[in-house]
Design a protein around this motif. Structure first.
Motif, PDB file in Angstrom:
ATOM      1  N   GLU A  34       0.909  -1.099   0.056  1.00 39.74           N
ATOM      2  CA  GLU A  34       0.025   0.014  -0.117  1.00 39.74           C
ATOM      3  C   GLU A  34       0.838   1.431  -0.099  1.00 39.74           C
ATOM      4  O   GLU A  34       1.889   1.504   0.664  1.00 39.74           O
ATOM      5  CB  GLU A  34      -0.925   0.081   1.178  1.00 39.74           C
ATOM      6  N   ASP A  36       0.659   5.664  -0.789  1.00 40.57           N
ATOM      7  CA  ASP A  36      -0.369   6.734  -1.226  1.00 40.57           C
ATOM      8  C   ASP A  36       0.426   7.752  -2.076  1.00 40.57           C
ATOM      9  O   ASP A  36       1.206   8.488  -1.802  1.00 40.57           O
ATOM     10  CB  ASP A  36      -0.668   7.533   0.125  1.00 40.57           C
ATOM     11  N   LEU A  37       0.137   7.722  -3.386  1.00 42.60           N
ATOM     12  CA  LEU A  37       0.562   8.674  -4.289  1.00 42.60           C
ATOM     13  C   LEU A  37      -0.151  10.142  -4.306  1.00 42.60           C
ATOM     14  O   LEU A  37      -1.366   9.800  -4.501  1.00 42.60           O
ATOM     15  CB  LEU A  37       0.769   8.031  -5.720  1.00 42.60           C
ATOM     16  N   ASP A  58       5.217  10.091  -2.713  1.00 43.59           N
ATOM     17  CA  ASP A  58       4.845   8.846  -2.097  1.00 43.59           C
ATOM     18  C   ASP A  58       4.700   9.016  -0.727  1.00 43.59           C
ATOM     19  O   ASP A  58       5.815   9.063   0.280  1.00 43.59           O
ATOM     20  CB  ASP A  58       5.817   7.715  -2.685  1.00 43.59           C
ATOM     21  N   THR A 130      -3.613   8.951 -11.522  1.00 39.74           N
ATOM     22  CA  THR A 130      -2.515   7.806 -11.559  1.00 39.74           C
ATOM     23  C   THR A 130      -3.132   7.046 -12.537  1.00 39.74           C
ATOM     24  O   THR A 130      -3.901   6.227 -12.422  1.00 39.74           O
ATOM     25  CB  THR A 130      -2.352   7.194 -10.222  1.00 39.74           C
ATOM     26  N   GLY A 133       0.415   2.605 -10.654  1.00 39.60           N
ATOM     27  CA  GLY A 133       1.091   3.141  -9.355  1.00 39.60           C
ATOM     28  C   GLY A 133       2.104   1.942  -8.999  1.00 39.60           C
ATOM     29  O   GLY A 133       2.420   1.609  -7.783  1.00 39.60           O
ATOM     30  N   ASP A 138      -3.606   2.087  -3.706  1.00 45.55           N
ATOM     31  CA  ASP A 138      -3.547   3.432  -3.256  1.00 45.55           C
ATOM     32  C   ASP A 138      -5.095   3.630  -2.741  1.00 45.55           C
ATOM     33  O   ASP A 138      -5.912   3.820  -3.490  1.00 45.55           O
ATOM     34  CB  ASP A 138      -3.413   4.455  -4.296  1.00 45.55           C
ATOM     35  N   ARG A 139      -5.293   3.437  -1.493  1.00 43.52           N
ATOM     36  CA  ARG A 139      -6.542   3.642  -0.687  1.00 43.52           C
ATOM     37  C   ARG A 139      -7.156   5.136  -0.576  1.00 43.52           C
ATOM     38  O   ARG A 139      -8.226   5.555  -0.314  1.00 43.52           O
ATOM     39  CB  ARG A 139      -6.669   3.020   0.460  1.00 43.52           C
ATOM     40  N   ASN A 140      -6.025   6.269  -1.018  1.00 41.29           N
ATOM     41  CA  ASN A 140      -6.403   7.531  -0.858  1.00 41.29           C
ATOM     42  C   ASN A 140      -6.479   8.016  -2.324  1.00 41.29           C
ATOM     43  O   ASN A 140      -5.288   8.559  -2.451  1.00 41.29           O
ATOM     44  CB  ASN A 140      -5.590   8.257   0.060  1.00 41.29           C
ATOM     45  N   ARG A 141      -7.199   8.039  -3.254  1.00 45.14           N
ATOM     46  CA  ARG A 141      -7.177   8.550  -4.542  1.00 45.14           C
ATOM     47  C   ARG A 141      -7.343   9.950  -4.543  1.00 45.14           C
ATOM     48  O   ARG A 141      -7.418  10.869  -5.497  1.00 45.14           O
ATOM     49  CB  ARG A 141      -8.011   7.611  -5.485  1.00 45.14           C
ATOM     50  N   ASP A 144      -4.618  12.451  -5.880  1.00 38.60           N
ATOM     51  CA  ASP A 144      -3.885  12.012  -6.891  1.00 38.60           C
ATOM     52  C   ASP A 144      -5.018  12.383  -8.250  1.00 38.60           C
ATOM     53  O   ASP A 144      -4.540  12.248  -9.548  1.00 38.60           O
ATOM     54  CB  ASP A 144      -3.168  10.705  -7.273  1.00 38.60           C
TER      55      ASP A 144
END
Length: 159
Positions: A34, A36-37, A58, A130, A133, A138-141, A144
């Motif tokens: 996991e 977060d980008l 990141d 994104t 990835g 990535d659970r927080n889109r 991005d």
């Protein structure tokens, strides 16, 4: 008839590698890391030229081996384009660019993408997302997937 025998041997050979033991479950695949980008930067529109400068980040917890950002304009781009080496057109309004591998909890190298647009639009909407990835989840889109309205003033609009 020889063709039939060959097919039977081929099926038997393909199945020979599968061994099932009673009471033993197959191993589950390893979970994807996991990460977060996030992408932050500016967009400028002056005449028929749009210039996007963005920096990938990141936010962790895992490292990303590389990522690709998608930049989509509300107006089609002109022909021909001279894009940076790590960028390519996806369609008439979209460019994808490799961002490299930013350090965990750090920023990557700034990416500058100049694009010529058709006509001289008074404004455009730029969407970032994104595209890839690096295999991470990535659970927080929200940081991005962004939209920014860019007016044809030559001013920098931050996202």
């Amino acid at each position: 008839m020889s063709g039939v025998r060959m097919w039977i041997w081929g099926v038997a050979g393909a199945c020979a590698g599968a061994v099932v033991l009673p009471g033993v479950a197959p191993a589950a695949p390893a979970p994807a890391p996991e990460a977060d980008l996030a992408f932050h930067g500016t967009a400028v529109l002056a005449g028929d030229r749009a210039v996007v400068k963005l920096t990938p980040r990141d936010n962790g917890p895992a490292a990303v081996t590389g990522a690709t950002v998608r930049l989509r304009w509300s107006v089609e781009s002109a022909e021909p384009q001279r894009l940076p080496a790590r960028c390519a057109r996806e369609d008439a309004r979209t460019v994808v660019c490799g961002t490299g591998a930013p350090a965990v909890h750090g920023a990557g190298a700034e990416l500058t993408v100049p694009v010529r647009l058709k006509g001289r639009p008074s404004e455009v909407t730029l969407e970032t997302d994104t595209a890839w990835g690096g295999g991470a989840v990535d659970r927080n889109r929200a940081n991005d997937r962004l939209k920014v309205l860019v007016l044809n003033t030559g001013d920098a609009y931050a996202f």
